[in-house]
Write a protein that holds these residues in place. Structure first.
Motif, PDB file in Angstrom:
ATOM      1  N   UNK A  57      -9.156   8.060  -9.520  1.00 11.84           N
ATOM      2  CA  UNK A  57      -9.835   7.034  -8.729  1.00 11.84           C
ATOM      3  C   UNK A  57      -9.247   5.638  -8.957  1.00 11.84           C
ATOM      4  N   UNK A  58      -8.715   5.365 -10.143  1.00  8.65           N
ATOM      5  CA  UNK A  58      -8.162   4.054 -10.464  1.00  8.65           C
ATOM      6  C   UNK A  58      -6.917   3.719  -9.636  1.00  8.65           C
ATOM      7  N   UNK A  59      -6.313   4.708  -9.027  1.00 10.44           N
ATOM      8  CA  UNK A  59      -5.099   4.479  -8.238  1.00 10.44           C
ATOM      9  C   UNK A  59      -5.414   4.160  -6.769  1.00 10.44           C
ATOM     10  N   UNK A  60      -6.631   4.385  -6.348  1.00 10.11           N
ATOM     11  CA  UNK A  60      -6.956   4.306  -4.921  1.00 10.11           C
ATOM     12  C   UNK A  60      -6.929   2.909  -4.331  1.00 10.11           C
ATOM     13  N   UNK A  61      -6.844   1.889  -5.166  1.00  8.57           N
ATOM     14  CA  UNK A  61      -6.788   0.529  -4.628  1.00  8.57           C
ATOM     15  C   UNK A  61      -5.513   0.267  -3.848  1.00  8.57           C
ATOM     16  N   UNK A  62      -4.500   1.100  -4.047  1.00  7.49           N
ATOM     17  CA  UNK A  62      -3.232   0.894  -3.327  1.00  7.49           C
ATOM     18  C   UNK A  62      -3.125   1.780  -2.088  1.00  7.49           C
ATOM     19  N   UNK A  63      -4.141   2.537  -1.794  1.00 15.69           N
ATOM     20  CA  UNK A  63      -4.116   3.384  -0.593  1.00 15.69           C
ATOM     21  C   UNK A  63      -4.431   2.564   0.650  1.00 15.69           C
ATOM     22  N   UNK A  83       0.845  -1.194   0.000  1.00 13.66           N
ATOM     23  CA  UNK A  83       0.000   0.000   0.000  1.00 13.66           C
ATOM     24  C   UNK A  83       0.882   1.246   0.000  1.00 13.66           C
ATOM     25  N   UNK A  84       0.283   2.362  -0.396  1.00 15.26           N
ATOM     26  CA  UNK A  84       0.988   3.641  -0.451  1.00 15.26           C
ATOM     27  C   UNK A  84       0.302   4.635   0.477  1.00 15.26           C
ATOM     28  N   UNK A  85       1.112   5.335   1.246  1.00 16.99           N
ATOM     29  CA  UNK A  85       0.643   6.459   2.057  1.00 16.99           C
ATOM     30  C   UNK A  85       1.238   7.716   1.422  1.00 16.99           C
ATOM     31  N   UNK A  86       0.412   8.533   0.746  1.00 19.59           N
ATOM     32  CA  UNK A  86       0.942   9.717   0.047  1.00 19.59           C
ATOM     33  C   UNK A  86       0.999  10.945   0.959  1.00 19.59           C
ATOM     34  N   UNK A  87       2.090  11.115   1.695  1.00 20.12           N
ATOM     35  CA  UNK A  87       2.243  12.310   2.529  1.00 20.12           C
ATOM     36  C   UNK A  87       2.632  13.533   1.706  1.00 20.12           C
ATOM     37  N   UNK A  88       3.263  13.317   0.577  1.00 21.36           N
ATOM     38  CA  UNK A  88       3.622  14.410  -0.326  1.00 21.36           C
ATOM     39  C   UNK A  88       2.345  15.032  -0.890  1.00 21.36           C
ATOM     40  N   UNK A  89       2.191  16.350  -0.798  1.00 20.62           N
ATOM     41  CA  UNK A  89       0.974  17.002  -1.301  1.00 20.62           C
ATOM     42  C   UNK A  89       0.712  16.746  -2.790  1.00 20.62           C
ATOM     43  N   UNK A  90       1.761  16.705  -3.594  1.00 25.91           N
ATOM     44  CA  UNK A  90       1.540  16.450  -5.016  1.00 25.91           C
ATOM     45  C   UNK A  90       1.003  15.040  -5.229  1.00 25.91           C
ATOM     46  N   UNK A  91       1.666  14.050  -4.627  1.00 23.78           N
ATOM     47  CA  UNK A  91       1.219  12.664  -4.788  1.00 23.78           C
ATOM     48  C   UNK A  91      -0.211  12.502  -4.288  1.00 23.78           C
ATOM     49  N   UNK A  92      -0.523  13.119  -3.156  1.00 30.44           N
ATOM     50  CA  UNK A  92      -1.888  13.048  -2.627  1.00 30.44           C
ATOM     51  C   UNK A  92      -2.882  13.632  -3.614  1.00 30.44           C
ATOM     52  N   UNK A  93      -2.523  14.734  -4.268  1.00 34.47           N
ATOM     53  CA  UNK A  93      -3.443  15.352  -5.237  1.00 34.47           C
ATOM     54  C   UNK A  93      -3.684  14.428  -6.424  1.00 34.47           C
TER      55      UNK A  93
END
Length: 115
Positions: free
Chosen positions: A109-115, A93-103
């Motif tokens: 929506x297709x990327x959210x399966x790895x959150x 899984x990915x935790x996007x703490x970087x503001x750009x990555x989070x945006x």
């Protein structure tokens, strides 16, 4: 040199430059529980996204940087896309703490399966 010759010369230069950038591949390096995705063009670093492992099954994306002159070329999104592919391939899984990555995750929506 006439104006039309200058315009043609500029178009050839611009087209070649765009083609080089469009073929930019995202690479990955990992060492000592951290890593980064990066884009090098002609041997020069043009963009980088760093991450650290949080246990065995998560990475934290903590910073994304696109170097001056490369804004708007999609390099940041390419690196996030590569991180998503990496996460899927390795079952993490990915935790996007970087503001750009989070945006990017907020918009795609297709990327959210790895959150």
């Amino acid at each position: 040199m006439s104006v039309s010759q200058r315009i043609n010369l500029w178009l050839v230069f611009f087209t070649k430059k765009k083609q080089t950038n469009m073929s930019a591949e995202v690479q990955l390096k990992i060492a000592d529980n951290k890593g980064f995705f990066y884009i090098d063009i002609d041997g020069k670093r043009e963009a980088m996204m760093t991450f650290v492992f949080a246990g065995e099954n998560k990475i934290i994306i903590d910073h994304t940087e696109v170097y001056p002159g490369n804004e708007g070329k999609g390099f940041g999104k390419k690196m996030v896309t590569k991180a998503v592919e990496y996460a899927r391939e390795h079952g993490i899984k990915i935790i996007p703490l970087c503001p750009f990555a989070k945006s990017v995750f907020d918009k795609v929506a297709e990327f959210r399966d790895v959150l």
